[in-house]
Design a protein around this motif. Structure first.
Motif, PDB file in Angstrom:
ATOM      1  N   ALA A 198       5.299  -3.626  -1.202  1.00 11.03           N
ATOM      2  CA  ALA A 198       5.411  -3.654   0.260  1.00 11.03           C
ATOM      3  C   ALA A 198       4.697  -4.931   0.679  1.00 11.03           C
ATOM      4  O   ALA A 198       3.969  -5.517  -0.125  1.00 11.03           O
ATOM      5  N   ASP A 199       4.889  -5.337   1.909  1.00 19.14           N
ATOM      6  CA  ASP A 199       4.265  -6.570   2.365  1.00 19.14           C
ATOM      7  C   ASP A 199       2.749  -6.507   2.138  1.00 19.14           C
ATOM      8  O   ASP A 199       2.066  -5.675   2.733  1.00 19.14           O
ATOM      9  N   LYS A 222       4.222   6.150   3.487  1.00 25.68           N
ATOM     10  CA  LYS A 222       5.670   5.918   3.337  1.00 25.68           C
ATOM     11  C   LYS A 222       6.073   5.982   1.875  1.00 25.68           C
ATOM     12  O   LYS A 222       7.191   6.351   1.533  1.00 25.68           O
ATOM     13  N   ARG A 223       5.181   5.535   1.014  1.00 20.41           N
ATOM     14  CA  ARG A 223       5.486   5.482  -0.422  1.00 20.41           C
ATOM     15  C   ARG A 223       4.192   5.704  -1.186  1.00 20.41           C
ATOM     16  O   ARG A 223       3.107   5.480  -0.640  1.00 20.41           O
ATOM     17  N   VAL A 257      -4.353  -5.353  -2.726  1.00 22.64           N
ATOM     18  CA  VAL A 257      -3.891  -5.429  -1.345  1.00 22.64           C
ATOM     19  C   VAL A 257      -4.495  -6.687  -0.729  1.00 22.64           C
ATOM     20  O   VAL A 257      -5.696  -6.938  -0.879  1.00 22.64           O
ATOM     21  N   ILE A 258      -3.645  -7.454  -0.054  1.00 22.63           N
ATOM     22  CA  ILE A 258      -4.124  -8.712   0.537  1.00 22.63           C
ATOM     23  C   ILE A 258      -4.142  -8.591   2.057  1.00 22.63           C
ATOM     24  O   ILE A 258      -3.126  -8.276   2.675  1.00 22.63           O
ATOM     25  N   SER A 265       0.570  -0.863   5.806  1.00 21.72           N
ATOM     26  CA  SER A 265       1.897  -0.852   5.186  1.00 21.72           C
ATOM     27  C   SER A 265       2.415   0.552   4.903  1.00 21.72           C
ATOM     28  O   SER A 265       3.601   0.735   4.662  1.00 21.72           O
ATOM     29  N   GLY A 266       1.531   1.543   4.864  1.00 25.91           N
ATOM     30  CA  GLY A 266       1.938   2.901   4.526  1.00 25.91           C
ATOM     31  C   GLY A 266       2.040   3.163   3.035  1.00 25.91           C
ATOM     32  O   GLY A 266       2.635   4.149   2.611  1.00 25.91           O
ATOM     33  N   THR A 267       1.447   2.283   2.225  1.00 21.17           N
ATOM     34  CA  THR A 267       1.446   2.501   0.772  1.00 21.17           C
ATOM     35  C   THR A 267       0.202   3.305   0.373  1.00 21.17           C
ATOM     36  O   THR A 267      -0.915   2.932   0.729  1.00 21.17           O
TER      37      THR A 267
END
Ligand SMILES: [Zn+2]
Lengths: 274, 325
Positions: free
Chosen positions: B52-53, B249-250, B79-80, B212-214
């Protein structure tokens, strides 16, 4: 310090480091066999006869869960042999304290199952003392558990509120292929962390003190059926299943003492055979 | 650092002052060598996917840790944010940790501010030393205890399968711990950390990238790789119900592919429920542990990889926990 001296010291230092490293990296089970010394120390130099056909040890070839490895000790005397078992000693050679437990046994206790910690690839010895006063030995080999299994508690928080809680269960008939010989089986369970004393507290870096059930006795009426002298290799929440000869007593009683001197007691009515 | 102090104490007690001097010099020598090795052996970047982004993951092999796979069997990621990077688990060897570091540096030069460990298992923490001492290490409030108790054991036990890769592995405990929840800000990128009751292990921590919802679930979620029980089966089943409430989300499981949330929980929930009900039945019928461990959960065999490596172990752990119900 001049260059040569520095090099010398570095060489000595490296030698020390390599020696330490080498000593640490030899897998325990491949080092010299500790059994001859253990056997002499644990049994005061008494001779150990081959126990094949008289006594048996059952363990899985691989420890699935390093903290809970089932082990069964049996007396397997042939029909007509009038001797009876008096005691069983379980030795896990490569564990930090190899003597897992000694069980003194009463009438009909020809089978004892418990659960132990297994730290590495190891020989495991069972030594039965029979009523002839002699010692009979059998052995097996257990591979250590793979993956992230460890011999320590899975839940470090444990169930502290219930330390000492006991459960006792009576089974209808013995499991396994034994003929109907009048024996029954029972199981005693005690909530106890059974801390090995070999783990460090992360903050103080001091060893967490040894905290184990060291003595457990079970009576059928007034008859002592089983006495366990336990070591640190017995799993958390000690659990012993054993056969016995019913004597008609109305109840079973158990008493356990841990290394902090706590005494735990329980009493249960004898259930009729089903 | 704890482990250094610990080692120093050990050395002092066993070898005395002379050895202490020698060891001090060796440490200087080894640090020199390590620096040299590092600069010579520029790590190949670990293969990562931008799931994801701003979220990157290396998906580990579904396998046991070996010298050949360099311990790279768990999913590890980073994660950035606008200002900083957070790493989620470091892999099963310092070599893998260094390759993860190289992968990060391939994508960004922002500072690596946090290294989060989802629990104490070797495939998730053995790469920590690649990020020490600069990053802030974060874990469950139980993680220091779990690492202190198990770390030395793991370092010995994994030598058999990992060999010399273990030489540089160090136990690096967290300097910041999470008792229930914690939020980290990486710069317009918010991470929600949550510590759980004993479930897969007794130090499980999840990381939700709220931007991002990750969800990085650690080993609270397994897919394809049979779940491994090293905490509490009842706790894990309860936790699965609680996890469903997380608005992700994921999910990136600890082992297995990325999946939709919360549908990803269904397979392991099925496995653990079957295992628990088999164990309860075997206990009720008086089947002893050794025999029960060979049968409980067997109906799930065709659904999972590494089933034979872990199922009997899971059954053993579940049986001995459920025996107390
Ligand atoms: Zn894990």
């Amino acid at each position: 310090m001049n260059r040569t001296r520095l090099q010398t010291v570095v060489m000595i230092g490296l030698a020390v480091a390599l020696a330490v490293g080498a000593a640490r990296s030899v897998p325990a089970a491949e080092a010299d066999d500790p059994w001859p010394d253990l056997a002499r120390d644990v049994f005061d130099g008494r001779p150990l006869a081959d126990g094949t056909g008289l006594t048996a040890i059952e363990m899985p070839a691989r420890a699935e869960d390093a903290a809970i490895v089932p082990v069964t000790l049996r007396a397997t005397l042939p029909a007509g042999d009038t001797r009876v078992p008096k005691a069983f000693t379980l030795v896990i050679d490569e564990n930090p304290a190899p003597v897992a437990a000694t069980f003194k046994v009463g009438p009909g206790v020809t089978m004892i199952s418990t659960r132990v910690r297994v730290n590495s690839y190891t020989n495991v010895h069972a030594v039965a003392e029979l009523s002839d006063g002699k010692l009979y030995m059998v052995q097996t080999y257990v591979k250590a558990s793979g993956g992230c299994s460890a011999p320590m508690a899975k839940n470090g928080d444990g169930d502290k509120a219930n330390i000492g809680q006991m459960r006792f269960r009576q089974f209808a008939r013995p499991t396994g292929a034994e003929p109907a010989n009048g024996l029954r089986e029972a199981q005693i369970m005690i909530r106890h962390p059974n801390n090995s004393g070999l783990q460090r507290d992360p903050v103080s870096l001091l060893y967490i003190p040894l905290y184990i059930v060291r003595d457990l006795r079970i009576w059928q009426g007034d008859q002592l059926l089983l006495e366990m002298d336990g070591g640190i290799s017995i799993s958390e929440d000690p659990n012993i299943r054993f056969s016995y000869m019913p004597n008609g007593a109305a109840s079973f009683r158990a008493e356990a003492i841990d290394t902090e001197g706590h005494v735990f007691k329980g009493e249960w009515p004898a259930e009729p055979a089903m | 650092m704890g482990s250094d102090r610990q080692r120093r104490r050990l050395v002092q007690s066993s070898y005395g002052r002379l050895a202490r001097v020698a060891v001090a010099i060796v440490i200087i020598a080894l640090v020199g060598t390590a620096t040299l090795t590092y600069s010579q052996d520029q790590a190949e970047p670990l293969r990562v996917v931008e799931v994801a982004d701003g979220d990157y993951v290396h998906f580990g092999a579904i396998a046991l840790m070996t010298a050949e796979n360099e311990g790279a069997i768990a999913n590890v990621g980073f994660v950035i944010g606008d200002d900083a990077v957070a790493v989620v688990d470091t892999g099963g060897s310092v070599r893998e940790g260094r390759q993860l570091l190289a992968a990060i540096r391939h994508v960004t030069h922002k500072p690596i501010k946090y290294v989060i460990n989802t629990h104490a298992h070797p495939d998730h923490v053995f790469g920590n030393a690649a990020f020490a001492p600069r990053a802030v290490f974060i874990g469950h409030v139980n993680l220091p205890r779990a690492l202190a108790q198990r770390g030395p054991y793991y370092l010995d036990a994994f030598r058999r399968s990992m060999g010399g890769l273990l030489d540089e592995v160090k136990v690096v405990p967290p300097t910041l711990t999470v008792e229930s929840e914690m939020r980290l800000d990486l710069g317009h990128r918010s991470l929600a950390l949550k510590a759980w009751r004993a479930a897969h292990s007794d130090s499980d921590l999840t990381v939700l990238d709220e931007t991002s919802g990750t969800l990085f679930a650690g080993d609270l979620v397994f897919l394809q790789h049979v779940p491994v029980l090293d905490g509490s089966i009842r706790g894990w089943l309860k936790t699965i119900d609680d996890l469903k409430a997380i608005g992700a989300k994921r999910v990136i499981p600890g082992h297995g592919p990325m999946a939709e949330w919360p549908a990803a929980l269904a397979p392991e929930q099925g496995y653990l429920e079957h295992l628990a009900s088999d164990c309860r039945d075997l206990i009720k019928r008086g089947v002893p542990l050794a025999a029960a461990a060979q049968t409980a959960g067997l109906s799930e065999k065709s659904l999972w990889q590494l089933f034979d490596d872990y199922n009997a172990r899971n059954a053993t752990a579940a049986y001995s926990e459920l025996e107390w119900e």
